[in-house]
Write an enzyme that holds these catalytic residues in place. Sequence first.
Site, short mmCIF file in Angstrom:
data_model
loop_
_atom_site.label_atom_id
_atom_site.label_comp_id
_atom_site.label_asym_id
_atom_site.label_seq_id
_atom_site.Cartn_x
_atom_site.Cartn_y
_atom_site.Cartn_z
N PRO A 207 0.90 -1.41 0.24
CA PRO A 207 -0.35 -0.29 0.31
C PRO A 207 1.12 0.91 0.18
CG PRO A 207 0.04 -1.50 1.92
CD PRO A 207 0.44 -1.72 1.70
N THR A 209 1.16 5.55 -0.37
CA THR A 209 0.23 6.50 -0.83
C THR A 209 1.25 7.52 -1.40
OG1 THR A 209 0.51 6.17 2.36
CG2 THR A 209 -0.13 8.58 1.48
N CYS A 292 4.00 3.36 9.58
CA CYS A 292 3.64 4.77 8.94
C CYS A 292 4.88 5.74 9.95
CB CYS A 292 2.42 5.23 9.18
SG CYS A 292 2.32 7.10 8.47
N HIS A 361 8.98 -4.65 7.46
CA HIS A 361 9.89 -3.85 7.32
C HIS A 361 11.41 -3.81 7.54
CE1 HIS A 361 10.62 0.30 4.66
NE2 HIS A 361 11.22 -0.05 4.58
N ASP A 395 13.95 -3.22 -0.40
CA ASP A 395 15.61 -2.99 -1.19
C ASP A 395 15.05 -3.70 -2.15
OD1 ASP A 395 16.30 -0.94 0.19
OD2 ASP A 395 17.69 -2.29 0.85
#
Length: 546
Positions: A207, A209, A292, A361, A395
């Site tokens: 997803p 932004t 986020c 992540h 990456d």
Amino acid sequence: KKKVRGQNKNRPRPNKEQLTTKLCPSKVRGDGVCAFAEKCQYLHDITKYMEIKPPDLGEKCFAFQTYGKCDYTFTCRFAGDHVEKTENGYINIVDEEKVRENAIETKNILPRDLQINLRKRKFDFSKTDAALKENQDRKAKLRKTDQENVVEINEPSKIEGKPPGGIITSEDVLSSRVGCVLNDDMIPLKTMEKKTLDFRDKLYLAPLTTCGNLPFRVVCKRLGADITCGEMALATNILQAKGAEWALIKRHPCEDVFGVQLCGAFPDTMARSAELVAKTCEVDFIDINLGCPIDMIYKKGAGSALMRRTNKLLDIVTCMNSVIDIPLTCKVRAGVETNKNCAHVVLPKLRDRGVALTTVHGRSREARYTKVADWGYINECASVAAPMPVFGNGDIFSYHDYCSVVENTSVSGVMIARGALIKPWLFTEIKERRDWDISSSERFDILRGFTNEGLIHWGSDTRGIETTRRFLLEWLSFLHRYIPVGLLERIPQRINERPPYYVGRNDLETLMASPNSNDWVRISEMLLGKVPDSFQFLPKHKANSY
């Protein structure tokens, strides 16, 4: 040197059109009835509008040629393809045969009656209210049991394996009991039976932004993405029925496995928004944003801040899982601070609360995107969270990177984010196990496909054209980083390497490699017509991190 970060908040915005030069929506729809009658400030004379309307940008309207009908009728900037002038005025042509054959319907559009019910607070959130009360009762009962089982420091513990002088919790008491399980024992309720999804070995488009809009997801889907997810939507804005937020969760028919990502800081708003989305939208899973890094989100206790608020996070997961019948997933960062990773502590707790999938992540909040992703730590998280599937993110920029991750780690799959923004054909490369030396004309065709989908999604009138142009330019701020395979000194290209200036194999390839925003505007003019003389573009984010 001060780091370049944050947003260009003073960037130029498109000017709004004068109402007196815009055609009334009732005339655009073709029903001919205006609810405001004489008080309406819009133009109602179609002939006069056609005289003052800006010239068409092209001869063919993609919506009319593909689906047989253009919803923007007279305001379309390609109206010459489907608007005819007759003795009685202008008429809009509809190809009924194409409409029947190629009918397409975007899903998860906010209906007017639902918007009214949400704003008047008449929507039924009974499942959420029951889940919140049940969660509060469970926590109160746990606290009461813990207090009853506190042992004085000098009194020897009666529970085997517990050292004298410790505090005995309710979990210790339950684990020490032998015999039949009684109703009084605090047995965690089973999660309601849910639909299951097989996430393993799928290519997951992250997803994103701003750039992860519906036309971009359609482009990636056609190039090989398996799972797609809408842009991050704020739970409070979803509950307030804000149209701009609901636009983020729209679903294209080609998205066969589609999820919605919600962001919030409290169990009540997150559970209510999850129940609302599950009841009224067609989605296959709901994702919680725990990664986020933006200050505005972090300071409210949402996004990556939830990784520090573990108790609140577990309450959110418990309540959301109780009100939906589709899988619940999470996307987390390695941690908040650099060298203080905490994902390996959070993941087992999420697994025990019924989370179906977690994506890690491999960077902290502080690292943002400037550091290399830590795949060793992602592998560690996948091991401690087993048997819950864990996807890795960070990456992945070629099929070489993908193969290295799959062979050397225990992750169940890979999520691709910036790699897809810079080269959306990465999904094709991974599935076909090759380095695709894509030509500039093929890349231009991908851009044309994006603009065509944008004209369907945002509209082919003047406003829709400029919205499509803005999102195209935001995407081009990433696309220019791609270096053609035929020009590389060594294969593969690495995502964090900044190349020197170079000349492509033809003029178009050189233009696409330019980091100058004026050249991005020139590319947009090839697809969407000339911009006004005063037009300027500045990317949303100051830093385009390598």
